[in-house]
Design an enzyme around this catalytic site. Structure first.
Site, short mmCIF file in Angstrom:
data_model
loop_
_atom_site.label_atom_id
_atom_site.label_comp_id
_atom_site.label_asym_id
_atom_site.label_seq_id
_atom_site.Cartn_x
_atom_site.Cartn_y
_atom_site.Cartn_z
N ASP A 288 0.86 -1.18 0.00
CA ASP A 288 0.00 0.00 0.00
C ASP A 288 0.91 1.25 0.00
O ASP A 288 2.13 1.16 0.14
CB ASP A 288 -0.97 -0.01 1.19
C1 BGC Z 1 -5.18 3.12 0.19
C2 BGC Z 1 -5.32 2.10 -0.90
C3 BGC Z 1 -5.21 2.76 -2.25
C4 BGC Z 1 -3.90 3.51 -2.32
C5 BGC Z 1 -3.66 4.19 -3.66
C6 BGC Z 1 -3.98 4.01 0.01
O1 BGC Z 1 -3.97 5.08 0.89
O2 BGC Z 1 -5.11 2.46 1.43
O3 BGC Z 1 -6.55 1.42 -0.79
O4 BGC Z 1 -5.30 1.80 -3.28
O5 BGC Z 1 -3.89 4.50 -1.32
O6 BGC Z 1 -4.50 5.24 -3.87
#
Ligand code: BGC
Length: 774
Positions: A299
């Site tokens: 993530d």
């Molecule tokens: C979130 C993810 C997301 C990623 C990219 C993160 O802060 O937890 O679910 O895919 O950002 O935007």
């Protein structure tokens, strides 16, 4: 089911389950790894890896942000193009557009040394331009085909805009509505969650990732991101190994089986082991036991955050931990790109892990057809024609109407007909088009939304007059509009009161300590209900809310969540009776904040909850033992009768199946859908089992007076108990099966016998029940 396992097996089970409630030990050694390796990668991928320098390999593992989520492409500067030329980037996220991404891709394939194409990614979660209801709303359809359709349309639009990869579906089981990200998933149940996960993956990926109009799906956030302590986003999941495997992981297993081409690891830790560095879970369970061979991405910035977790001292350590655990791509932290070389220098053995990660990235690109046809996603004419088509809007409206849950309907207050007279629509949320887009709106814009008020005005039958007062907004303490709202209500024959949360109160980093509506909304609701006019409450929210007063006093209550671009027309379809509501809750609604988390699926305990307060039992003294609205609840404009269950046999052996058939009749005078729900209970087992567990469901369309029979075909592996990853115990003995209209409205029951003990490799809740409808 009675206990019939050997002493040896039992002690292994007990060791795995840590009775006494201790946390799971999810760290530790891995089993055999099944992923893309030098032996299984394609010749092209192997040849490329053989030619790559260390810097080029590290570049492939780096995912850079092309912008922020609401400021796409903003970082695609000339300097950035030079980085692409030098092979320093494997993928971009938060980018979009057939033409700009086409130019970028051309630089990658024509001007970088090895011509490796880039991967373009975005969070296309519930639509790209055509925004569908938020995921928890779509889960309320209890119809996987609706989710597949919505994901297919999202993929057609997003792929036309140059994208290859979506960070969806979010398949985290969420039982605590304080957690703001409950809006992004399918609610509290592993069985329902698994079916909905698979449907979305099939919608995004279809059957050919290289078709050019599909997206690579990402099952996220692997581990137990949905179980943070207290519902506070990003927090520790301090759960037992049993809960991890029986509740949180089944949707991921189902996603792996469905061929999700990628997965994302969660930000949080389970019992002290951050999922981003959890070798046991990623390398051992996901790749080793389940055979997942797709791409694993961290993530956002999560690899660097291993230092904050306190499991890595330096960035190089953090990179080493994540790489060893099995993470292939680093989302934005730059640790792999900048610091992994230091770790590899210190331990050249890491090169094998690095090559494995590079092979996963290159294989994903190959599966998407990017080596053979890198420009397939970059036709601006196709892009222009693909967006927000009439057909997509019609689907958005259909699915939105199917997402609405009728929670209360006293005296058949709904639907409202041509004789409804003057209707006062009250509540600022009725006009808030932006809220209908919810969290993660990709390229959706408020201008494309037909809001609730607009939809009600357009959709009201001839002769019905609609007035409007904002009353109070959920984002302000200003109550000065309430007087006008009361006057409007008093001057009307009916009120449609639109209250709840706006979009910014749910989603990432939007956990709330209170499950009540914001104060302004409660004040407005109280004032309008006090007028004594007939009131239909339309609840807008990204989570279950505690609405005891509304539940008691309103004539009708609809949970509308946030319904996307066709929110208004869909709501009008339900309120004015063109569609009979058949949404069902994918998570229960609590009576108070303190009652959450509450699930229908808890273990009964030694002193099961008892309505009689004079008996000491597993309950709150100051609340009934039931939630306000139970999992699976939802009313209809019609009524349904459940006939007798037929079983094709009384007993079943592991490896065989048993068929349960039940006729369901629409006894009302209008066509309507019913969601037939099948629950199991293992009354006597080697470990305590949940009071009820969902094991099947079917949304049936029934004409007035029509009867249809649903058959559920079950495998005893679906009753199995977790023992160890990849090892589930099928226990001999009896299992109770209940069919009904919700977890609190069971209509028919039957008991089957599992004739002998057995073993299964799959999490019980991940296995799909075959459904046949006649
Ligand atoms: C979130 C993810 C997301 C990623 C990219 C993160 O802060 O937890 O679910 O895919 O950002 O935007």
């Amino acid at each position: 089911m009675t206990l019939r396992i050997s002493v040896l097996a039992l002690s292994a089970a007990l060791a795995a389950c840590q009775p006494g409630g201790g946390p799971a030990d999810t760290s530790g050694g891995s089993t055999t790894q099944a992923s893309v390796t030098a032996e299984t990668a394609s010749p092209r991928v192997r040849e490329l890896v053989a030619q790559m320098t260390l810097a080029e390999k590290l570049g492939q593992l780096h995912q850079a942000a092309g912008g922020r989520s609401r400021n796409l492409n903003s970082r695609l500067t000339p300097d950035e193009l030079d980085r692409v030329r030098r092979g320093e980037i494997g993928s971009y996220l938060h980018v979009a557009g057939a033409a700009p991404l086409g130019e970028l891709q051309q630089v990658a394939v024509e001007e970088s040394r090895l011509g490796i194409p880039l991967l373009f990614a975005m969070d296309v979660v519930h639509g790209y331009r055509t925004i569908f209801p938020v995921p928890i709303a779509m889960a309320s359809t209890w119809d996987p085909e609706d989710l597949e359709r919505a994901s297919r349309i999202a993929a057609e639009e997003a792929s036309a805009a140059g994208l290859h990869w979506t960070f969806a579906p979010m398949i985290d089981i969420a039982r605590d509505p304080r957690w703001g990200r409950i809006v992004e998933g399918a609610g509290s149940d592993p069985y329902l969650g698994a079916r909905i996960a698979v449907a979305q993956i099939e919608g995004f990926q279809s059957d050919n990732l290289a078709a050019g109009d599909t997206l690579m799906a990402t099952a996220k956030h692997f581990g137990a991101y949905g179980a943070p302590i207290g519902g506070r986003d990003y927090g520790t999941a301090d759960i037992s190994e049993r809960n991890l495997h029986e509740i949180y992981l089944p949707p991921f297993h189902a996603a792996s089986e469905a061929g999700s081409a990628s997965m994302m690891t969660a930000f949080n830790d389970i019992a002290g082991v951050p999922s981003t560095s959890n070798e046991h879970l990623i390398d051992g369970v996901l790749r080793g036991e389940w055979g997942f061979d797709g791409l694993i991405v961290s993530d956002w910035n999560a690899i660097a955050e291993l230092i904050n977790h306190g499991v890595a001292d330096t960035r190089a350590d953090a990179g080493e931990l994540a790489l060893r655990a099995g993470v292939d791509m680093d989302m934005t932290s730059n640790v792999f790109a900048q610091d992994l070389a230091t770790a590899i220098e210190a331990d050249p053995g890491l090169m094998a892990d690095l090559d494995r990660a590079v092979m996963h990235v290159l294989t994903a690109k190959e599966r998407l057809g990017l080596f053979d046809n890198p420009m397939a996603y970059h036709d601006p004419e196709r892009e222009a024609a693909a967006m927000l088509t009439d057909a997509a809007r019609a689907e958005a409206r259909r699915i939105a109407a199917r997402s609405v849950v009728l929670l209360e309907n006293r005296g058949s207050a709904l639907p409202l007909g041509p004789d409804a007279g003057r209707i006062a629509v009250i509540g600022a949320l009725a006009e808030d088009a932006s809220t209908q887009l919810g969290s993660w709106r990709a390229r959706g814009t408020p201008e494309t939304v037909t809001g609730l008020l607009q939809g009600l005005r357009q959709g009201a039958p001839a002769g019905v007059e609609i007035t409007y007062e904002a009353g109070a907004s959920p984002t302000s303490d200003d109550l000065s509009g309430i007087a006008a709202a009361i006057a409007a209500a008093e001057a009307a024959d009916q009120v449609i009161l639109v209250v709840g949360e706006d979009y910014d109160l749910s989603g990432e980093a939007r956990s709330r300590s209170s499950l009540y509506m914001p104060d302004s909304q409660r004040a407005l609701a109280r004032a309008v209900l006090d007028t004594g006019r007939p009131v239909t409450v339309v609840l807008v929210s990204g989570r279950p809310l505690a609405i005891p007063d509304i539940a008691e006093r309103a004539d009708a209550v609809l949970a509308s969540w946030m319904l996307g671009v066709e929110a208004g027309p869909a709501l009008a379809d339900v309120i004015f009776g063109r569609v009979s509501p058949a949404g069902r809750l994918p998570v229960s609604f609590p009576r108070t904040t303190g009652q959450a988390p509450f699930t229908y699926s808890e273990n009964p305990g030694g002193r099961p909850a008892d309505p009689d307060l004079s008996r000491d039992s597993n309950r709150f003294h100051d609340l009934p033992i039931t939630p306000l609205y139970a999992f699976g609840h939802g009313l209809s404009y019609s009524e349904f009768e459940y006939g007798d269950i037929r079983l094709d046999a009384d007993s079943v052996a592991p490896g065989d199946t048993i068929r349960l058939t039940i006729p369901v009749t629409n006894t009302g005078d209008r066509a309507a859908d019913e969601v037939v729900q099948l629950y199991m209970r293992d009354p006597v087992a080697s470990v305590a089992r949940p009071r009820l567990e969902l094991r099947g469901f079917a949304r049936l369309a029934l004409g007035a007076g029509e009867t249809r029979s649903v058959s559920f075909i079950l495998d005893p592996a679906q009753f199995a108990v977790f023992q160890a990853p990849g090892d589930w115990r099928i226990e001999a003995g009896s299992v109770d099966l209940h069919v009904g209209a919700s977890s609190s409205d069971l209509r028919q029951s039957v008991t089957v016998t599992v004739s002998e003990a057995g073993r299964s490799r799959s999490p019980a809740a991940s296995i799909a029940t075959r459904i046949e409808v006649e």
